[in-house]
Design a protein around this motif. Structure first.
Motif, PDB file in Angstrom:
ATOM      1  N   VAL A  73     -11.054   7.124   9.162  1.00  0.00           N
ATOM      2  CA  VAL A  73     -11.490   5.532   9.294  1.00  0.00           C
ATOM      3  C   VAL A  73     -10.162   5.048   9.729  1.00  0.00           C
ATOM      4  O   VAL A  73      -9.008   5.113   9.551  1.00  0.00           O
ATOM      5  CB  VAL A  73     -11.461   5.365   7.644  1.00  0.00           C
ATOM      6  N   TYR A  74     -10.719   4.068  10.541  1.00  0.00           N
ATOM      7  CA  TYR A  74      -9.670   3.369  11.538  1.00  0.00           C
ATOM      8  C   TYR A  74      -9.670   1.890  11.009  1.00  0.00           C
ATOM      9  O   TYR A  74     -10.641   1.183  10.895  1.00  0.00           O
ATOM     10  CB  TYR A  74     -10.176   3.200  12.848  1.00  0.00           C
ATOM     11  N   PHE A  75      -8.289   1.461  10.759  1.00  0.00           N
ATOM     12  CA  PHE A  75      -8.023   0.242  10.350  1.00  0.00           C
ATOM     13  C   PHE A  75      -7.312  -0.879  11.502  1.00  0.00           C
ATOM     14  O   PHE A  75      -6.063  -0.291  11.883  1.00  0.00           O
ATOM     15  CB  PHE A  75      -7.006   0.014   8.999  1.00  0.00           C
ATOM     16  N   VAL A  84     -12.539  -0.533   9.696  1.00  0.00           N
ATOM     17  CA  VAL A  84     -12.063  -1.665   8.897  1.00  0.00           C
ATOM     18  C   VAL A  84     -11.360  -2.661   9.485  1.00  0.00           C
ATOM     19  O   VAL A  84     -10.456  -2.348  10.418  1.00  0.00           O
ATOM     20  CB  VAL A  84     -11.415  -1.120   7.890  1.00  0.00           C
ATOM     21  N   THR A  85     -11.975  -3.900   9.828  1.00  0.00           N
ATOM     22  CA  THR A  85     -11.061  -5.134  10.323  1.00  0.00           C
ATOM     23  C   THR A  85     -11.421  -6.261   9.784  1.00  0.00           C
ATOM     24  O   THR A  85     -11.949  -6.401   8.659  1.00  0.00           O
ATOM     25  CB  THR A  85     -11.618  -5.013  11.822  1.00  0.00           C
ATOM     26  N   VAL A  86     -10.613  -7.289  10.177  1.00  0.00           N
ATOM     27  CA  VAL A  86     -10.879  -8.625   9.414  1.00  0.00           C
ATOM     28  C   VAL A  86     -12.265  -9.227   9.307  1.00  0.00           C
ATOM     29  O   VAL A  86     -12.906  -9.018  10.293  1.00  0.00           O
ATOM     30  CB  VAL A  86      -9.744  -9.631   9.957  1.00  0.00           C
ATOM     31  N   PRO A  92     -19.671   2.319  12.406  1.00  0.00           N
ATOM     32  CA  PRO A  92     -20.087   1.518  11.075  1.00  0.00           C
ATOM     33  C   PRO A  92     -18.595   0.592  10.723  1.00  0.00           C
ATOM     34  O   PRO A  92     -17.751   1.128  11.127  1.00  0.00           O
ATOM     35  CB  PRO A  92     -19.928   2.569   9.958  1.00  0.00           C
ATOM     36  N   ILE A  93     -18.867  -0.693  10.364  1.00  0.00           N
ATOM     37  CA  ILE A  93     -17.753  -1.592  10.194  1.00  0.00           C
ATOM     38  C   ILE A  93     -17.823  -2.329   8.753  1.00  0.00           C
ATOM     39  O   ILE A  93     -18.687  -2.773   8.216  1.00  0.00           O
ATOM     40  CB  ILE A  93     -18.163  -2.757  11.410  1.00  0.00           C
ATOM     41  N   MET A  94     -16.450  -2.391   8.450  1.00  0.00           N
ATOM     42  CA  MET A  94     -16.269  -2.932   7.098  1.00  0.00           C
ATOM     43  C   MET A  94     -15.375  -4.062   7.413  1.00  0.00           C
ATOM     44  O   MET A  94     -14.367  -3.931   7.946  1.00  0.00           O
ATOM     45  CB  MET A  94     -15.840  -1.917   6.222  1.00  0.00           C
ATOM     46  N   GLN A  95     -15.895  -5.191   6.717  1.00  0.00           N
ATOM     47  CA  GLN A  95     -14.956  -6.317   6.791  1.00  0.00           C
ATOM     48  C   GLN A  95     -14.493  -7.064   5.402  1.00  0.00           C
ATOM     49  O   GLN A  95     -14.949  -8.114   5.292  1.00  0.00           O
ATOM     50  CB  GLN A  95     -15.770  -7.423   7.798  1.00  0.00           C
ATOM     51  N   PRO A  96     -13.862  -6.299   4.794  1.00  0.00           N
ATOM     52  CA  PRO A  96     -13.624  -6.715   3.222  1.00  0.00           C
ATOM     53  C   PRO A  96     -12.543  -8.033   3.390  1.00  0.00           C
ATOM     54  O   PRO A  96     -11.679  -8.199   4.203  1.00  0.00           O
ATOM     55  CB  PRO A  96     -12.727  -5.503   2.567  1.00  0.00           C
TER      56      PRO A  96
END
Length: 323
Positions: A4-6, A30-32, A58-62
């Motif tokens: 998983v890449y941040f 995971v990004t802003v 897949p993109i996560m933007q918490p």
């Protein structure tokens, strides 16, 4: 092995591409969150998100890295390793999750220049070399055990922009090499505290730079001013004011300057000398600072000759040294 890449900015998108090109599986990025930017407040995505979209990742933007929903989704990926480049501080519940740990890429030779702006501060302080460090995350910022380091020479006229680009390219190799070391069980990390004690290091910090930190202090020696300007070029950019005899001011961002020997003359300190056509020089005690490239407030950046043609400066000029 699943990663998983941040990350957020351009430098981080370059390392993401390098990981993909090396054949590793990126389970998610995971990004802003997207946010409005610029005068038109148009919604913009991060460089890392754009790269993830390019490869269909897949993109996560918490909004919150501690939210139960984000933690649950992240945990469900069963990733083996987290890689962090130019991202905000992760809570322990996140960085402690993968079985092979979480490492970060930092743009300095740790333990020196911990903080948000290591590239800028290294140049401002007149360093001759810097580099990249990968390290294991822990509870404090930039203090984890060092995995791998690569040195880079800082050239005499290096700017924050050119050094950023050099480190971005080198970072591709350093990140992939670090992943391979961990994957193959060759990890032999070293405590930063042991390095500090062994070498009796006096730490130099690299805190975030704000607009008010970018005003040029013309009371300093010419070399310090030279380093300050190139350490902030092209962003966030050093700034100052020209002041005419009648008190009118011109706000300037300065991107490129040269040092020139100052002959014996009668010019006053902080005076600005110009022929109105090709040069604009600030008189300091030991040298001239010759301004080569600048930007007047409300206008585009340009060579000094173009600025002088439009500004039509007359009379005696000085630099505003008020703090």
């Amino acid at each position: 092995m699943k990663i998983v890449y941040f990350g957020t900015p351009e430098i981080a998108s370059s390392q993401l591409e390098a990981i993909i090109s090396a054949g590793y599986e990126v389970a998610a990025v995971v990004t802003v969150p997207d946010k409005p930017a610029g005068r038109g407040k148009k919604i913009q995505s991060s460089h890392v998100k754009e790269t993830a979209l390019k490869y269909g990742l897949p993109i996560m933007q918490p909004v919150s890295l501690k939210s139960p929903e984000f933690i649950e989704e992240l945990s469900s990926l069963n990733a083996d390793m987290f890689v962090v480049v130019a991202f905000r501080m992760l809570p322990e519940v996140v960085w402690s999750m993968p079985r092979l740990g979480t490492f970060n890429l930092h743009a300095s030779l740790l333990p020196q220049y911990r903080g948000a702006a290591p590239i800028n501060h290294a140049i401002i302080n007149g360093e001759k070399e810097t580099g990249l460090t990968t390290f294991l995350l822990d509870k404090e910022i930039d203090t984890g055990e060092i995995i791998l380091q690569e040195k880079v020479v800082i050239e005499e006229k290096e700017t924050a922009g050119t050094l950023h680009d050099k480190l971005m390219i080198l970072g591709n190799k350093v990140v992939v090499d670090t992943i391979k070391m961990i994957e193959e069980g060759r990890l032999h990390s070293q405590s930063q505290e042991s390095i500090i004690q062994r070498d009796n290091i006096q730490l130099k910090p690299a805190p975030k730079i704000f607009k008010e930190d970018c005003k040029i202090d013309w009371t300093k020696d010419a070399k310090s001013v030279f380093n300050f300007i190139r350490g902030l070029s092209p962003y966030p950019a050093a700034h100052t004011q020209l002041v005419s005899e009648n008190g009118e001011t011109i706000d300037l961002k300065i991107f490129d300057v040269s040092l020139e020997d100052r002959p014996s003359d009668t010019y006053e300190m902080k005076q600005v000398i110009t022929d109105g056509k090709s040069y604009l020089k600030v008189v300091l005690k030991d040298s001239y600072i010759s301004i080569n490239y600048l930007q007047q407030a409300g206008k585009k950046a340009m060579p000094v000759a173009d600025f002088l043609r439009g500004a039509r400066l007359n009379g005696k000029l000085k630099i505003n040294v008020e703090t």
